[in-house]
Design an enzyme around this catalytic site. Structure first.
Site, PDB file in Angstrom:
ATOM      1  N   SER A 288       0.778  -1.285   0.004  1.00  0.00           N
ATOM      2  CA  SER A 288      -0.042   0.086   0.154  1.00  0.00           C
ATOM      3  C   SER A 288       0.933   1.261   0.159  1.00  0.00           C
ATOM      4  O   SER A 288       2.170   1.132  -0.100  1.00  0.00           O
ATOM      5  CB  SER A 288      -0.987  -0.079   1.148  1.00  0.00           C
ATOM      6  N   LEU A 289       0.411   2.327   0.090  1.00  0.00           N
ATOM      7  CA  LEU A 289       0.937   3.634  -0.067  1.00  0.00           C
ATOM      8  C   LEU A 289       0.900   4.174   1.426  1.00  0.00           C
ATOM      9  O   LEU A 289       0.253   4.188   2.152  1.00  0.00           O
ATOM     10  CB  LEU A 289       0.209   4.505  -1.123  1.00  0.00           C
TER      11      LEU A 289
ATOM     12  N   GLU B  25      -0.711  10.656 -10.265  1.00  0.00           N
ATOM     13  CA  GLU B  25      -1.938   9.864 -10.764  1.00  0.00           C
ATOM     14  C   GLU B  25      -3.185   9.847  -9.931  1.00  0.00           C
ATOM     15  O   GLU B  25      -2.738   9.969  -8.558  1.00  0.00           O
ATOM     16  CB  GLU B  25      -1.518   8.297 -10.782  1.00  0.00           C
TER      17      GLU B  25
ATOM     18  N   LYS C 185      -5.917   8.905  -7.288  1.00  0.00           N
ATOM     19  CA  LYS C 185      -5.970   7.677  -6.636  1.00  0.00           C
ATOM     20  C   LYS C 185      -7.636   7.168  -6.477  1.00  0.00           C
ATOM     21  O   LYS C 185      -8.242   7.821  -5.746  1.00  0.00           O
ATOM     22  CB  LYS C 185      -5.499   8.016  -5.114  1.00  0.00           C
TER      23      LYS C 185
ATOM     24  N   ASP D 223     -10.830   5.275  -5.534  1.00  0.00           N
ATOM     25  CA  ASP D 223     -11.002   4.680  -4.400  1.00  0.00           C
ATOM     26  C   ASP D 223     -11.674   3.283  -4.840  1.00  0.00           C
ATOM     27  O   ASP D 223     -12.943   3.162  -4.737  1.00  0.00           O
ATOM     28  CB  ASP D 223     -11.835   5.409  -3.474  1.00  0.00           C
TER      29      ASP D 223
ATOM     30  N   ARG E  47      -5.835  -8.523  -3.815  1.00  0.00           N
ATOM     31  CA  ARG E  47      -4.601  -7.969  -3.298  1.00  0.00           C
ATOM     32  C   ARG E  47      -4.097  -8.972  -1.910  1.00  0.00           C
ATOM     33  O   ARG E  47      -3.291  -9.327  -1.535  1.00  0.00           O
ATOM     34  CB  ARG E  47      -4.805  -6.640  -2.815  1.00  0.00           C
TER      35      ARG E  47
ATOM     36  N   GLU F 262      -6.763  -0.827 -10.668  1.00  0.00           N
ATOM     37  CA  GLU F 262      -7.735  -0.507  -9.758  1.00  0.00           C
ATOM     38  C   GLU F 262      -9.069  -1.085 -10.422  1.00  0.00           C
ATOM     39  O   GLU F 262      -9.424  -0.646 -11.549  1.00  0.00           O
ATOM     40  CB  GLU F 262      -7.932   0.973  -9.422  1.00  0.00           C
TER      41      GLU F 262
ATOM     42  N   TYR G 155      -2.131   0.932 -13.560  1.00  0.00           N
ATOM     43  CA  TYR G 155      -1.297   1.890 -13.184  1.00  0.00           C
ATOM     44  C   TYR G 155       0.084   1.549 -12.792  1.00  0.00           C
ATOM     45  O   TYR G 155       1.027   2.373 -12.661  1.00  0.00           O
ATOM     46  CB  TYR G 155      -1.887   2.879 -11.838  1.00  0.00           C
TER      47      TYR G 155
ATOM     48  N   LYS H 213       4.418   9.207  -7.623  1.00  0.00           N
ATOM     49  CA  LYS H 213       5.544   8.235  -7.812  1.00  0.00           C
ATOM     50  C   LYS H 213       6.738   8.809  -8.502  1.00  0.00           C
ATOM     51  O   LYS H 213       6.442   9.577  -9.631  1.00  0.00           O
ATOM     52  CB  LYS H 213       5.065   7.228  -8.747  1.00  0.00           C
TER      53      LYS H 213
ATOM     54  N   LYS I  17      -3.630  12.695   0.323  1.00  0.00           N
ATOM     55  CA  LYS I  17      -5.129  12.498   0.345  1.00  0.00           C
ATOM     56  C   LYS I  17      -5.761  14.141   0.202  1.00  0.00           C
ATOM     57  O   LYS I  17      -5.103  15.074   0.461  1.00  0.00           O
ATOM     58  CB  LYS I  17      -5.652  12.215   1.922  1.00  0.00           C
TER      59      LYS I  17
ATOM     60  N   CYS J  48      -6.333   3.183  35.553  1.00  0.00           N
ATOM     61  CA  CYS J  48      -6.686   2.569  34.540  1.00  0.00           C
ATOM     62  C   CYS J  48      -8.312   2.147  34.674  1.00  0.00           C
ATOM     63  O   CYS J  48      -8.691   1.452  35.676  1.00  0.00           O
ATOM     64  CB  CYS J  48      -5.972   1.182  34.201  1.00  0.00           C
TER      65      CYS J  48
ATOM     66  N   CYS K  66      -8.670  -1.913  34.638  1.00  0.00           N
ATOM     67  CA  CYS K  66      -7.936  -2.871  35.662  1.00  0.00           C
ATOM     68  C   CYS K  66      -7.651  -2.031  36.999  1.00  0.00           C
ATOM     69  O   CYS K  66      -7.542  -2.681  38.074  1.00  0.00           O
ATOM     70  CB  CYS K  66      -6.905  -3.560  35.305  1.00  0.00           C
TER      71      CYS K  66
ATOM     72  N   CYS L 161      -1.673   2.590  31.121  1.00  0.00           N
ATOM     73  CA  CYS L 161      -1.855   1.640  32.140  1.00  0.00           C
ATOM     74  C   CYS L 161      -0.348   0.742  32.384  1.00  0.00           C
ATOM     75  O   CYS L 161       0.225   0.204  31.265  1.00  0.00           O
ATOM     76  CB  CYS L 161      -2.709   0.580  31.780  1.00  0.00           C
TER      77      CYS L 161
ATOM     78  N   CYS M 255      -4.899  -6.862  32.653  1.00  0.00           N
ATOM     79  CA  CYS M 255      -5.910  -5.926  32.414  1.00  0.00           C
ATOM     80  C   CYS M 255      -6.874  -6.317  31.284  1.00  0.00           C
ATOM     81  O   CYS M 255      -6.352  -6.737  30.029  1.00  0.00           O
ATOM     82  CB  CYS M 255      -5.139  -4.575  32.039  1.00  0.00           C
TER      83      CYS M 255
HETATM   84  S1  IVH Z   1       0.513   2.084  -6.674  1.00  0.00           S
HETATM   85  C1  IVH Z   1       3.456   0.028  -4.341  1.00  0.00           C
HETATM   86  N1  IVH Z   1      -1.100   3.779  -8.145  1.00  0.00           N
HETATM   87  O1  IVH Z   1      -4.185   2.849  -3.579  1.00  0.00           O
HETATM   88  C2  IVH Z   1       2.464   0.719  -5.235  1.00  0.00           C
HETATM   89  N2  IVH Z   1      -2.240   3.049  -6.346  1.00  0.00           N
HETATM   90  O2  IVH Z   1      -2.534   2.554  -0.763  1.00  0.00           O
HETATM   91  C3  IVH Z   1       1.115   0.744  -4.913  1.00  0.00           C
HETATM   92  N3  IVH Z   1      -4.292   3.022  -5.820  1.00  0.00           N
HETATM   93  O3  IVH Z   1      -3.620  -0.664  -2.986  1.00  0.00           O
HETATM   94  C4  IVH Z   1       0.094   0.985  -5.545  1.00  0.00           C
HETATM   95  N4  IVH Z   1      -4.637   4.451  -7.752  1.00  0.00           N
HETATM   96  O4  IVH Z   1      -5.574   0.029  -4.570  1.00  0.00           O
HETATM   97  C5  IVH Z   1      -1.073   3.002  -7.110  1.00  0.00           C
HETATM   98  N5  IVH Z   1      -2.439   5.455  -9.597  1.00  0.00           N
HETATM   99  C6  IVH Z   1      -2.263   4.438  -8.346  1.00  0.00           C
HETATM  100  C7  IVH Z   1      -3.375   4.123  -7.417  1.00  0.00           C
HETATM  101  C8  IVH Z   1      -3.426   3.380  -6.413  1.00  0.00           C
HETATM  102  C9  IVH Z   1      -5.436   3.780  -6.628  1.00  0.00           C
HETATM  103  C10 IVH Z   1      -4.683   2.269  -4.670  1.00  0.00           C
HETATM  104  C11 IVH Z   1      -4.411   0.660  -4.639  1.00  0.00           C
HETATM  105  C12 IVH Z   1      -3.342   0.559  -3.463  1.00  0.00           C
HETATM  106  C13 IVH Z   1      -3.604   1.749  -2.686  1.00  0.00           C
HETATM  107  C14 IVH Z   1      -2.425   1.953  -1.990  1.00  0.00           C
END
Ligand code: IVH
Length: 670
Positions: A83-84, A115, A117, A119, A138, A175, A219, A283, A307, A401, A404, A425, A432
């Protein structure tokens, strides 16, 4: 109908549903039509809507109620699906770039592939000789579910590619998502477009997948060998040429300033897109630089998801409760009057820690601004003082706490020379109750033992029913008793049993992470596993009180050692680890046993040129060598850079350790 009658009828329908699921999904012998099956399902959903007291773990409203992972063959990804890491503001972005410069040990002009992202759900498609052969989800990043047939129903996914320059063997990743318009038609069945895409993709029957219109945007790649493509942006262009859909908004930008500007603009424009986008991915464009930068435990160093800013709303604090985490941290949570923030009803918001409450002077009854960004926990950002009641009093944080009754403390951090903001704690271990429950939740989590049939809610439920008190109890569950519990049918019990059995085979690093020692995260657990090689050796170090030897590991310091000592000083912790190691099949970490530096240990002193320590270390490890952090007999080579520490060089000389310049060391690697 009376309460009892409704319940009886509901259970009858559920049993029918479970029976047909089994016939269809497990035995592949359906005895009713799809139409009739859908009718039963709909009737259950309607009953739950009308009579809110009805609920069951086997209900179709619970993650589709079927398509258990057991029905999909699992497959190990040739290259992990990571993941990122996230950036929420400009400062995070600047830090991201700074870390890159630190790792490379110099400032360079960077170019970023930018790029949107989307969802959705990521998928990996393997093409051999131009043919789409295997498609996977995944999963946990290391192993995914084989969902080839479902992916084949997606029109955007080419089944055959004839372009001459298409690699002979490649994993294409991208995606899978559903458009906002299509989601409108389905919104009664799913919480959001992402769930709809996920549900559809994991249907056992590809015909069901076909009914929900899915899209695919490519991607990146997984396994792939080529020295022709040098940039991510070129790869995206090639994807398009080969017949994949890529995002029309992909572009290349240079400076952080350009990234920030584009982000600001896109944040507003995104509402016109036909799909949900929750940020931008940046990237490093050069694939050579990407290779040098490599990965941390879960994400690449060369990419980040920026984000979009959170949605927010005002609401009133009705109560402040204290949650206790697995490391004993006391986290205050504001229970607020439910408020809709960006389409999600929020009734809890974190207040982080005691210091935060003091700093913001947050009080019961206050009207506060609450922010929510994507999947991050909502948090309180400010108090509207104009709305504060005159009688309101400061909030007093508990000194004991709440679970406990043990004393709580704020630890002194020797590095920052400050007291922690977090109160903890002092109970280390399972005495606990709240800590114990959280420890078990951590144990089953994805990056640990990955027992997906046993969610957090189930752990709480089993705890209340006295079915589990320690992690090892998971491997001794009374399934007969569970199948008699409300909400548990035969199918859900057999799924649970299956995922528990599957988890018994675990790698040493995951196990060391799962036992939940504070400061031993995924990365440190890996370092320990690489050093000790087997659980037997690990317990040997513990028994002989030899934990200080881990100081030899580059990356492990006093904080981790003290934490390990404290953990094992507690007898029940030791017993748990010992018991688990006899119940489980803990395999050694798979090491690359063929690298040129196998069985060689290295240490650095002085500044290296054109390379940071972190990169040098990773280079050695990629070639099966290991890096230690003190000069002793176990060390084979001392690598000296600019201005080395004389004491270390002399020590090495006196022990007869070979001394190498950076150049000589690199020549070992060819
Ligand atoms: S690159 C190591 N590129 O975001 C590279 N991810 O948290 C990882 N996603 O699981 C992925 N758009 O589902 C990449 N242009 C994009 C993306 C992308 C959406 C999602 C993907 C991944 C998550 C990363």
């Amino acid at each position: 109908m009376k309460h009892n009658e409704v319940k009886k009828y509901y259970e009858k329908k559920l049993n029918e549903f479970i029976k047909h699921n089994k016939l269809y999904f497990e035995d592949s012998l359906p005895i009713i039509s799809d139409n009739l099956y859908d009718k039963i399902k709909q009737e259950i959903l309607d009953l739950e809507k009308k009579y809110t007291f009805l609920k069951s773990a086997s209900s179709p409203s619970n993650s589709l109620g079927y398509a258990p992972s057991k029905n999909f063959v699992k497959s190990r990804h040739r290259v992990r699906m990571l993941s990122l890491s996230n950036a929420f503001n400009n400062e995070d972005l600047e830090n991201f770039e700074k870390k890159i410069f630190n790792y490379l040990n110099k400032k360079v002009d960077l170019e970023y592939s930018v790029e949107p992202k989307i969802d959705g759900i990521s998928a990996s498609l393997t093409y051999k000789d131009g043919l789409f052969t295997v498609g996977t989800s995944r999963g946990d990043g290391t192993t995914g579910e084989v969902i080839t047939e479902n992916l084949k129903t997606i029109k955007d996914i080419p089944k055959k590619i004839t372009s001459k320059d298409f690699p002979k063997d490649i994993d294409i990743r991208g995606e899978v998502f559903i458009t906002k318009d299509d989601f409108e038609k389905l919104k009664n069945n799913f919480a959001n477009p992402r769930n709809a895409a996920s549900g559809s993709l994991r249907q056992k029957n590809p015909e069901e997948t076909k009914k929900i219109p899915l899209n695919f945007i490519a991607y990146t790649y997984g396994y792939f060998e080529s020295d022709k493509i040098k940039k991510q942006s070129d790869f995206l262009n090639s994807l398009k040429k080969w017949g994949f859909k890529t995002n029309d908004y992909n572009k290349v930008l240079k400076t952080i300033n350009d990234l920030e500007k584009f982000h600001k603009k896109f944040e507003n424009d995104r509402f016109d897109l036909e799909y949900d986008v929750d940020g931008l991915v940046y990237k490093i464009d050069s694939l050579e630089l990407q290779k040098r930068l490599g990965f941390t435990a879960n994400s690449p160093r060369w990419a980040i998801a920026h984000k979009f800013s959170a949605d927010s709303a005002y609401s009133q604090i009705r109560d402040i409760s204290i949650q206790i985490g697995r490391t004993g941290a006391l986290t205050p949570v504001a229970r607020i009057k439910p408020v809709n923030i960006g389409g999600v009803v929020v009734s809890n918001a974190t207040l982080h820690n005691e210091d935060e409450i003091i700093r913001k002077d947050i009080r019961l009854g206050d009207t506060v601004k609450v922010e929510r960004a994507g999947d991050v926990i909502p948090h309180v950002i400010l108090v509207d003082l104009k709305k504060r009641e005159k009688k309101s009093k400061k909030f007093i944080f508990p000194k004991n706490c709440p679970s406990c009754g043990s004393e709580t403390i704020k630890e002194f951090n020797k590095t920052t020379k400050k007291y922690d903001a977090v109160r903890r704690c002092t109970n280390e271990g399972y005495d606990c109750e709240k800590i114990a429950i959280e420890k078990i939740k951590h144990f089953i989590s994805k990056d640990a033992m990955n027992i997906d049939g046993l969610g957090k809610k189930v752990v709480e439920n089993f705890w209340d029913l006295n079915l589990i008190r320690f992690p090892q109890d998971i491997y001794n569950l009374d399934y007969n008793k569970i199948s008699n519990l409300e909400g548990w049918g035969n199918l859900s019990v057999s799924n649970l049993k299956y995922s528990i059995d599957q988890s018994k085979k675990v790698s040493l690093d995951k196990f060391l992470y799962a036992i939940g020692v504070r400061h031993i995260g995924i990365e440190n657990a890996k370092l320990l596993a690489e050093y000790v090689k087997s659980i037997k050796n690990f317990l040997g170090f513990v028994n002989k009180n030899n934990l200080n030897e881990f100081l030899n590991i580059d990356g492990i310091g006093d904080t981790q050692i003290n934490s390990l000592k404290k953990f094992f000083e507690n007898k029940s912790n030791y017993k748990i680890v010992e018991k688990l190691s006899s119940l489980l099949n803990i395999s050694d970490l798979k090491l690359n046993k063929y690298g040129k530096l196998l069985n060689n240990t290295f240490m650095f002193t002085g500044k290296l040129s054109n390379m940071s320590r972190a990169e040098a270390k990773s280079l050695i490890e990629k070639n099966s060598g290991s890096v230690v952090s003190s000069v002793n007999k176990k060390l084979k080579y001392l690598i000296i850079g600019e201005k080395p520490t004389n004491r270390k060089v002399e020590q090495a000389r006196s022990l007869g350790i070979k001394i190498l310049s950076q150049k000589e060391w690199l020549s070992l690697l060819d």
